[in-house]
Design a protein around this motif. Structure first.
Motif, PDB file in Angstrom:
ATOM      1  N   ILE A  64       0.839  -1.203   0.000  1.00  0.00           N
ATOM      2  CA  ILE A  64       0.000   0.000   0.000  1.00  0.00           C
ATOM      3  C   ILE A  64       0.871   1.249   0.000  1.00  0.00           C
ATOM      4  O   ILE A  64       0.617   2.217  -0.712  1.00  0.00           O
ATOM      5  N   THR A  65       1.931   1.213   0.828  1.00  0.00           N
ATOM      6  CA  THR A  65       2.829   2.363   0.888  1.00  0.00           C
ATOM      7  C   THR A  65       3.531   2.582  -0.442  1.00  0.00           C
ATOM      8  O   THR A  65       3.676   3.719  -0.911  1.00  0.00           O
ATOM      9  N   ALA A  66       3.979   1.477  -1.062  1.00  0.00           N
ATOM     10  CA  ALA A  66       4.679   1.611  -2.335  1.00  0.00           C
ATOM     11  C   ALA A  66       3.753   2.079  -3.450  1.00  0.00           C
ATOM     12  O   ALA A  66       4.132   2.907  -4.288  1.00  0.00           O
ATOM     13  N   ALA A  67       2.517   1.571  -3.446  1.00  0.00           N
ATOM     14  CA  ALA A  67       1.581   1.933  -4.513  1.00  0.00           C
ATOM     15  C   ALA A  67       0.845   3.241  -4.230  1.00  0.00           C
ATOM     16  O   ALA A  67       0.327   3.879  -5.154  1.00  0.00           O
ATOM     17  N   GLY A  68       0.776   3.631  -2.972  1.00  0.00           N
ATOM     18  CA  GLY A  68       0.035   4.847  -2.615  1.00  0.00           C
ATOM     19  C   GLY A  68      -1.463   4.686  -2.780  1.00  0.00           C
ATOM     20  O   GLY A  68      -2.191   5.678  -2.894  1.00  0.00           O
ATOM     21  N   ASP A  69      -1.956   3.437  -2.771  1.00  0.00           N
ATOM     22  CA  ASP A  69      -3.381   3.171  -2.946  1.00  0.00           C
ATOM     23  C   ASP A  69      -4.020   2.970  -1.580  1.00  0.00           C
ATOM     24  O   ASP A  69      -4.005   1.861  -1.029  1.00  0.00           O
ATOM     25  N   LEU A  70      -4.600   4.025  -1.036  1.00  0.00           N
ATOM     26  CA  LEU A  70      -5.196   3.949   0.296  1.00  0.00           C
ATOM     27  C   LEU A  70      -6.544   3.250   0.297  1.00  0.00           C
ATOM     28  O   LEU A  70      -7.126   3.037   1.366  1.00  0.00           O
ATOM     29  N   ALA A  71      -7.054   2.882  -0.870  1.00  0.00           N
ATOM     30  CA  ALA A  71      -8.331   2.168  -0.927  1.00  0.00           C
ATOM     31  C   ALA A  71      -8.157   0.692  -0.579  1.00  0.00           C
ATOM     32  O   ALA A  71      -9.141   0.007  -0.290  1.00  0.00           O
ATOM     33  N   ARG A  72      -6.937   0.190  -0.608  1.00  0.00           N
ATOM     34  CA  ARG A  72      -6.681  -1.205  -0.270  1.00  0.00           C
ATOM     35  C   ARG A  72      -6.721  -1.401   1.238  1.00  0.00           C
ATOM     36  O   ARG A  72      -6.521  -0.459   2.010  1.00  0.00           O
ATOM     37  N   ARG A  73      -6.974  -2.647   1.653  1.00  0.00           N
ATOM     38  CA  ARG A  73      -7.057  -2.966   3.072  1.00  0.00           C
ATOM     39  C   ARG A  73      -6.217  -4.207   3.361  1.00  0.00           C
ATOM     40  O   ARG A  73      -5.992  -5.050   2.489  1.00  0.00           O
ATOM     41  N   VAL A  74      -5.765  -4.316   4.604  1.00  0.00           N
ATOM     42  CA  VAL A  74      -4.970  -5.471   5.006  1.00  0.00           C
ATOM     43  C   VAL A  74      -5.904  -6.633   5.334  1.00  0.00           C
ATOM     44  O   VAL A  74      -7.055  -6.433   5.713  1.00  0.00           O
ATOM     45  N   PRO A  75      -5.432  -7.878   5.188  1.00  0.00           N
ATOM     46  CA  PRO A  75      -6.291  -9.032   5.489  1.00  0.00           C
ATOM     47  C   PRO A  75      -6.531  -9.162   6.986  1.00  0.00           C
ATOM     48  O   PRO A  75      -5.617  -8.990   7.797  1.00  0.00           O
ATOM     49  N   VAL A  76      -7.778  -9.471   7.351  1.00  0.00           N
ATOM     50  CA  VAL A  76      -8.151  -9.676   8.751  1.00  0.00           C
ATOM     51  C   VAL A  76      -8.311 -11.178   8.985  1.00  0.00           C
ATOM     52  O   VAL A  76      -9.150 -11.810   8.336  1.00  0.00           O
ATOM     53  N   PRO A  77      -7.502 -11.800   9.865  1.00  0.00           N
ATOM     54  CA  PRO A  77      -7.626 -13.242  10.100  1.00  0.00           C
ATOM     55  C   PRO A  77      -8.968 -13.593  10.730  1.00  0.00           C
ATOM     56  O   PRO A  77      -9.619 -12.769  11.375  1.00  0.00           O
ATOM     57  N   ALA A  78      -9.379 -14.831  10.530  1.00  0.00           N
ATOM     58  CA  ALA A  78     -10.667 -15.277  11.059  1.00  0.00           C
ATOM     59  C   ALA A  78     -10.649 -15.414  12.570  1.00  0.00           C
ATOM     60  O   ALA A  78     -11.702 -15.365  13.213  1.00  0.00           O
ATOM     61  N   SER A  79      -9.478 -15.596  13.151  1.00  0.00           N
ATOM     62  CA  SER A  79      -9.386 -15.742  14.612  1.00  0.00           C
ATOM     63  C   SER A  79      -9.746 -14.436  15.309  1.00  0.00           C
ATOM     64  O   SER A  79      -9.421 -13.350  14.843  1.00  0.00           O
ATOM     65  N   ARG A  80     -10.430 -14.564  16.409  1.00  0.00           N
ATOM     66  CA  ARG A  80     -10.826 -13.380  17.186  1.00  0.00           C
ATOM     67  C   ARG A  80      -9.797 -13.125  18.290  1.00  0.00           C
ATOM     68  O   ARG A  80     -10.084 -13.223  19.476  1.00  0.00           O
ATOM     69  N   ASP A  81      -8.597 -12.782  17.876  1.00  0.00           N
ATOM     70  CA  ASP A  81      -7.532 -12.543  18.835  1.00  0.00           C
ATOM     71  C   ASP A  81      -6.954 -11.154  18.643  1.00  0.00           C
ATOM     72  O   ASP A  81      -7.520 -10.327  17.921  1.00  0.00           O
TER      73      ASP A  81
END
Length: 483
Positions: free
Chosen positions: A226-243
């Motif tokens: 995201i930092t390299a591309a400058g695309d703030l519309a992207r999101r990081v993956p959220v794991p299924a675990s509730r931790d």
């Protein structure tokens, strides 16, 4: 390589392995000590039982030659009378130490006279005739040679008195080799198994930590892209675990969303500011070009008006930039009634309509006087532009809150636009506005300044049908000029 071993996974693995190693060493030491004490106690008990069995035979009158002594080298026995003579001993006993008896084999010589007794017994009282001492055995450690084999023994000494009133001491030994071999075997087994167990702990910790940190690496990699591309519309993956890692990813996405919104607003602000600045600058250039070609057509008043408009717009943009950057001048107690009256007096000569003021209280608030005056001035400017005949200002205090109300009798603001008018560069249609060059920043600045002072700015409908703006500020107990 150094970076690899400074990672969280490496530090976690080393830490877990070190903790387990310390715990295992402590537990192993405790086991060995307990085992040694237990086996030592069993040897003492075995030696005492053997000694009391022999002592019981003597107490019942069994002759020395007829004693039933244990065979083999596990329990060597020696019977010593009170004169230090050996009266009986195990058949294969060749040498003994640790019992205090200098001889090994039975001595058949007559006893010395009673006065020459060299009895050095450690027992308090001799047992009665035909009895075995009830005192605890005297324990010692020594060695004995039985059938050509020398080993260490634990000896127990028990006194007994024969029916002939002869007091003797029975020494019986218990072989310590078995106990020591057992302790040694356990110790060697633990030492051999410790590295293997630590290797298993390290390997499992390494694999589990890698699995646990895999989502963190995914978040890091996505953030790097995201930092390299400058695309703030992207999101990081959220794991299924509730931790905690899932919470971190969700918070990161919320931060990215807020950052995307902020950047979008900033870009829109820059675009709107550029648009607003283009008009007065273009007007100034046109007038200056005309004046250069035709000096007699120079409109000085128009030039001055455009310059003032440009100056005001630049000042507003600078103030908004400072607010966005968190610029907060030092605050102090401000007498709000006096500040409002001073602002009304300053504006009175240039206002289009006289302001009907009702200052019912003089509450004190914490703030920056210049910025609070700017709030009042912007609200009055807005009311002056849109009022038909009446502008009213009211200041009162209610439940620890200072309330400033500014109302007009203009066309009002439709409910659907009441939040939109606080956005930057927003101006409603001509039916609402008599704006003569306003950039749509006054209400946005007013709300930002009120919010920075811990208050709120809302809009409603006045009793005359126009707009009603209300500023709510928390009252302070401090007073102007106070400590």
């Amino acid at each position: 390589m150094g970076r690899r071993f400074s990672s969280v996974r490496a530090r976690t693995t080393l830490g877990a392995t070190a903790v387990v190693a310390v715990a295992l060493v402590a537990a192993g030491l405790a086991v060995v000590l307990l085992l040694r004490a237990n086996l030592g106690g069993q040897a003492d008990l075995s030696a005492e039982v053997t000694a009391r069995e022999v002592a019981s035979q003597l107490a019942t009158g069994t002759p020395y030659r007829s004693l039933d002594l244990p065979d083999g080298d596990e329990h060597p026995v020696q019977v010593v009378d009170e004169h230090g003579r050996v009266r009986a001993a195990s058949e294969d006993l060749k040498a003994i130490s640790g019992t205090g008896s200098p001889a090994v084999r039975p001595d058949r010589s007559p006893p010395p006279p009673d006065g020459d007794s060299d009895d050095d017994s450690d027992f308090d009282d001799d047992p009665g005739r035909g009895e075995v001492s009830d005192d605890g055995p005297r324990l010692s450690t020594g060695s004995a040679t039985v059938d050509g084999r020398t080993a260490d023994y634990r000896f127990a000494a028990v006194e007994a008195t024969t029916p002939a009133d002869e007091t003797v001491t029975v020494y019986a030994g218990a072989d310590l080799a078995a106990a020591r071999n057992a302790v040694g075997t356990v110790t060697r087994t633990m030492l051999a198994g410790l590295p293997l167990l630590l290797a298993v702990v390290a390997g499992v910790t390494w694999l589990v930590t890698r699995r646990a940190l895999r989502p963190v690496e995914a978040v890091r990699a996505e953030l790097a892209e995201i930092t390299a591309a400058g695309d703030l519309a992207r999101r990081v993956p959220v794991p299924a675990s509730r931790d905690e890692i899932a919470g971190l990813a969700a918070t990161t996405n919320a931060t990215l969303a807020a950052l995307e919104d902020s950047v979008a607003k900033q870009r829109g602000f820059v675009a709107d500011a550029s648009h607003e600045l283009r008009s007065p600058i273009a007007s100034l250039r046109t007038q200056l070009e005309v004046a250069a070609a035709h000096p007699e057509l120079l409109d000085v008043d128009g030039l001055t008006e455009d310059v003032v408009r440009l100056q005001d717009l630049a000042a507003d943009l600078l103030l908004l930039a400072r607010i966005d950057a968190g610029d907060r001048p030092p605050e102090r107690p401000v007498a709000l009634g006096r500040l409002v009256q001073d602002e009304l007096d300053r504006r009175a000569p240039v206002d289009r309509l006289p302001v009907q003021a009702s200052i019912e209280a003089d509450p004190h608030v914490m703030g920056v006087p210049g910025r609070l005056s700017r709030v009042i001035g912007n609200l009055l400017d807005n009311a002056q532009r849109h009022a038909n005949a009446t502008v009213r200002l009211t200041l009162r205090e209610k439940a620890g809150t200072a309330i400033v109300s500014v109302a007009d009798d203009g066309p009002g603001v439709p409910p659907g636009d009441r939040e939109r008018i606080f956005e930057r560069f927003v101006r409603l249609d001509d039916a609402r506005s008599r704006d003569e060059g306003g950039a749509g920043l006054g209400l946005a600045i007013a709300r930002d300044l009120v919010t920075a002072h811990g208050g709120t700015l809302t809009i409603g409908e006045s009793s005359a049908g126009g707009a009603l703006f209300e500023v709510h500020l928390p009252v302070t107990t401090s007073r102007v000029g106070g400590p």
